[in-house]
Design an enzyme around this catalytic site. Sequence first.
Site, mmCIF file in Angstrom:
data_model
loop_
_atom_site.group_PDB
_atom_site.id
_atom_site.type_symbol
_atom_site.label_atom_id
_atom_site.label_comp_id
_atom_site.label_asym_id
_atom_site.label_seq_id
_atom_site.Cartn_x
_atom_site.Cartn_y
_atom_site.Cartn_z
ATOM 1 N N ASP A 233 0.842 -1.200 0.000
ATOM 2 C CA ASP A 233 0.000 0.000 0.000
ATOM 3 C C ASP A 233 0.873 1.244 0.000
ATOM 4 O O ASP A 233 1.703 1.430 0.883
ATOM 5 C CB ASP A 233 -0.904 0.008 1.243
ATOM 6 C CG ASP A 233 -1.810 1.221 1.260
ATOM 7 O OD1 ASP A 233 -2.678 1.318 0.371
ATOM 8 O OD2 ASP A 233 -1.660 2.074 2.154
ATOM 9 N N TYR A 238 2.468 9.766 0.297
ATOM 10 C CA TYR A 238 3.580 9.173 1.065
ATOM 11 C C TYR A 238 4.944 9.487 0.435
ATOM 12 O O TYR A 238 5.980 9.132 0.997
ATOM 13 C CB TYR A 238 3.434 7.643 1.174
ATOM 14 C CG TYR A 238 2.135 7.153 1.771
ATOM 15 C CD1 TYR A 238 1.274 8.008 2.452
ATOM 16 C CD2 TYR A 238 1.770 5.811 1.670
ATOM 17 C CE1 TYR A 238 0.076 7.555 2.991
ATOM 18 C CE2 TYR A 238 0.575 5.349 2.207
ATOM 19 C CZ TYR A 238 -0.260 6.230 2.854
ATOM 20 O OH TYR A 238 -1.448 5.767 3.383
ATOM 21 N N LYS A 263 -2.893 5.874 -4.135
ATOM 22 C CA LYS A 263 -4.066 6.737 -3.883
ATOM 23 C C LYS A 263 -3.860 8.122 -4.472
ATOM 24 O O LYS A 263 -2.734 8.622 -4.521
ATOM 25 C CB LYS A 263 -4.292 6.884 -2.368
ATOM 26 C CG LYS A 263 -4.189 5.591 -1.595
ATOM 27 C CD LYS A 263 -4.455 5.758 -0.112
ATOM 28 C CE LYS A 263 -4.046 4.503 0.652
ATOM 29 N NZ LYS A 263 -2.632 4.428 0.980
ATOM 30 N N HIS A 294 -7.968 9.124 -1.672
ATOM 31 C CA HIS A 294 -7.423 9.060 -0.301
ATOM 32 C C HIS A 294 -8.415 9.557 0.761
ATOM 33 O O HIS A 294 -8.503 9.002 1.858
ATOM 34 C CB HIS A 294 -6.127 9.882 -0.247
ATOM 35 C CG HIS A 294 -5.145 9.388 0.754
ATOM 36 N ND1 HIS A 294 -3.801 9.329 0.505
ATOM 37 C CD2 HIS A 294 -5.295 8.906 2.011
ATOM 38 C CE1 HIS A 294 -3.175 8.845 1.561
ATOM 39 N NE2 HIS A 294 -4.061 8.583 2.489
HETATM 40 P P1 NAP Z 1 0.536 0.704 11.932
HETATM 41 O O1 NAP Z 1 0.696 -0.339 10.945
HETATM 42 O O2 NAP Z 1 -0.656 0.649 12.810
HETATM 43 O O3 NAP Z 1 1.778 0.778 12.877
HETATM 44 C C1 NAP Z 1 3.075 0.908 12.387
HETATM 45 C C2 NAP Z 1 3.975 0.845 13.567
HETATM 46 O O4 NAP Z 1 3.902 -0.450 14.125
HETATM 47 C C3 NAP Z 1 5.428 1.117 13.227
HETATM 48 O O5 NAP Z 1 5.934 1.985 14.191
HETATM 49 C C4 NAP Z 1 6.080 -0.260 13.330
HETATM 50 O O6 NAP Z 1 7.366 -0.136 13.821
HETATM 51 C C5 NAP Z 1 5.206 -0.980 14.304
HETATM 52 N N1 NAP Z 1 5.142 -2.405 14.045
HETATM 53 C C6 NAP Z 1 4.848 -3.029 12.884
HETATM 54 N N2 NAP Z 1 4.836 -4.348 13.047
HETATM 55 C C7 NAP Z 1 5.147 -4.578 14.352
HETATM 56 C C8 NAP Z 1 5.286 -5.751 15.099
HETATM 57 N N3 NAP Z 1 5.125 -6.948 14.564
HETATM 58 N N4 NAP Z 1 5.599 -5.618 16.407
HETATM 59 C C9 NAP Z 1 5.781 -4.415 16.966
HETATM 60 N N5 NAP Z 1 5.638 -3.260 16.290
HETATM 61 C C10 NAP Z 1 5.337 -3.342 14.981
HETATM 62 O O7 NAP Z 1 0.575 2.171 11.260
HETATM 63 P P2 NAP Z 1 0.838 2.655 9.788
HETATM 64 O O8 NAP Z 1 2.001 2.028 9.151
HETATM 65 O O9 NAP Z 1 0.824 4.111 9.814
HETATM 66 O O10 NAP Z 1 -0.480 2.163 9.070
HETATM 67 C C11 NAP Z 1 -0.496 1.041 8.214
HETATM 68 C C12 NAP Z 1 -0.628 1.466 6.786
HETATM 69 O O11 NAP Z 1 -1.940 1.965 6.528
HETATM 70 C C13 NAP Z 1 0.269 2.649 6.396
HETATM 71 O O12 NAP Z 1 1.589 2.266 6.252
HETATM 72 C C14 NAP Z 1 -0.396 3.094 5.140
HETATM 73 O O13 NAP Z 1 -0.022 2.278 4.072
HETATM 74 C C15 NAP Z 1 -1.866 2.923 5.482
HETATM 75 N N6 NAP Z 1 -2.511 4.160 5.970
HETATM 76 C C16 NAP Z 1 -3.551 4.668 5.230
HETATM 77 C C17 NAP Z 1 -4.193 5.805 5.648
HETATM 78 C C18 NAP Z 1 -5.321 6.345 4.831
HETATM 79 O O14 NAP Z 1 -5.800 7.452 5.128
HETATM 80 N N7 NAP Z 1 -5.789 5.652 3.838
HETATM 81 C C19 NAP Z 1 -3.795 6.452 6.815
HETATM 82 C C20 NAP Z 1 -2.757 5.922 7.539
HETATM 83 C C21 NAP Z 1 -2.139 4.774 7.119
HETATM 84 P P3 NAP Z 1 8.618 -0.873 13.096
HETATM 85 O O15 NAP Z 1 8.873 -0.100 11.849
HETATM 86 O O16 NAP Z 1 9.697 -0.764 14.118
HETATM 87 O O17 NAP Z 1 8.221 -2.267 12.829
#
Ligand code: NAP
Length: 455
Positions: A233, A238, A263, A294
């Site tokens: 994604d 980004y 997006k 988005h």
């Molecule tokens: P997330 O996945 O909820 O959390 C990411 C955090 O979790 C990072 O700090 C990562 O640290 C940690 N993490 C990942 N796997 C882990 C594990 N197994 N154990 C412990 N910690 C772990 O947040 P996000 O990346 O912001 O959200 C996910 C995705 O959703 C985004 O990357 C993006 O593609 C999408 N998104 C979309 C929107 C939208 O409006 N459509 C908004 C926000 C996000 P490490 O790097 O140290 O692993």
Amino acid sequence: MRKFTTAFLILALALGISACGNTPKSETPISENNVSESRTEQTETSLSTDTKETSKMTTIQIIINGQEFEAELYDNEAAQQFREMLPLQLDMDDLHDNEKFFYFSDSFNTADQEMKEIHEGDLLIYDSKCLVLFYENLETRYKYTPLGKISDTAGLKEALGAGTVSVSFNINDMTDTAQTSVNDVSFNFETKTVTLNSGYEMPIYGIGTYSLLDEECVNSVQAALENGVRLIDTAYMYHNEESVGEAVRNSGIPREEIFVITKLYPNQFANAEAAIDEALEKLDIEYIDLMLLHHPGNNDVDAYHAMEAAVSEGKIRSIGLSNWYVEELEEFLPQVTITPALVQNEIHPYYQENDVIPYIQSLGIVVQGWYPLGGRGHTAELLNNEVISEIASSHGKSSAQVILRWNLQKGVVVIPGSSNPEHIKENTELFDFELTDKEMDLIKSLDRNEKHDWY
Ligand code: NAP
């Protein structure tokens, strides 16, 4: 990522059976044989008149890019054979801007007829193995076995678009029309995929790349791909579409095995056509598997229409929305032609969207959750939650894995973000345990309706 690859088709083309027999728009017959026969054929019976076999018709459902069409199958042996093969999902190639075709490996029991006219929506067999769906009216000098026809062809040409298209053929269960008319969004835990209403298969777990830039993004996506992740994604916002594309291109994995989502941001909506081309250029991976808007914003309907046009042009395969909830969807959907394949919204144990998810799924739209682990700055609190930690230790899994699995069991696709190769690997190991109903309920009870971002 599809049930049928075009491998056989390529073979067929290489063997020189490239045409499924229609007369090109120029009216020039394809083979010499047909040139000599052409005069007499003008007097032969056309499909639109005598060859209609209406005595015992069966209705089937055809889904193209989220649009549903009904077709009636004739009462003949080939049509019966075709019906017995359903459900089918085929990659149909384009010929002469008026037909889509697919070569089967085995022959149908055909009874070819010389036809004068072909009509938009005609479903025919050419050369005993080639399924042809026409989206233009034309005259022909070729012989076909009629299989059936689409009754209402409004929007057919637009849905089929240019180039190869995935077409689903399903048995239409007339006793339960409402159910068959909506895409089944349930997950296949064997293949770890879900079939979108566009007909394309998408992995149910992947990697999110928000806040990953340049080398860190390339390395993270590469690590994910090496660990079997096939769903990525990204977004214009980004600033890493180039890096995602680089990792995909350098992976050595066939393009069609990887599913990339990007997006359009609201500041691009007013000039969406150019923004789509910009995304294609930055990613440089031939086509975009799924493009989302988005956020809701000015000109979002126009931007969606631009994405619909890009589907027709083969630039994008599936389209959808992000940060659209019940009211927004109710207002938006009547204004568009292609039903969104997917909606991506914030979903985690502290913000569960328990009303929104079933509503979206009831429309045959796949739900994907962002911030599955709570989002950066919130993960520690969520991962250390006592209930989740206890469930995790009882399964010998991590809290992150339990949360991701909880999403999957709710039918929510997960895209955790990570730049840590160990976490990336850990986030793929979600299929060797199952949460009980009680554990699902315990996590459900953690809902705080607590959003971790403004949209
Ligand atoms: P997330 O996945 O909820 O959390 C990411 C955090 O979790 C990072 O700090 C990562 O640290 C940690 N993490 C990942 N796997 C882990 C594990 N197994 N154990 C412990 N910690 C772990 O947040 P996000 O990346 O912001 O959200 C996910 C995705 O959703 C985004 O990357 C993006 O593609 C999408 N998104 C979309 C929107 C939208 O409006 N459509 C908004 C926000 C996000 P490490 O790097 O140290 O692993």
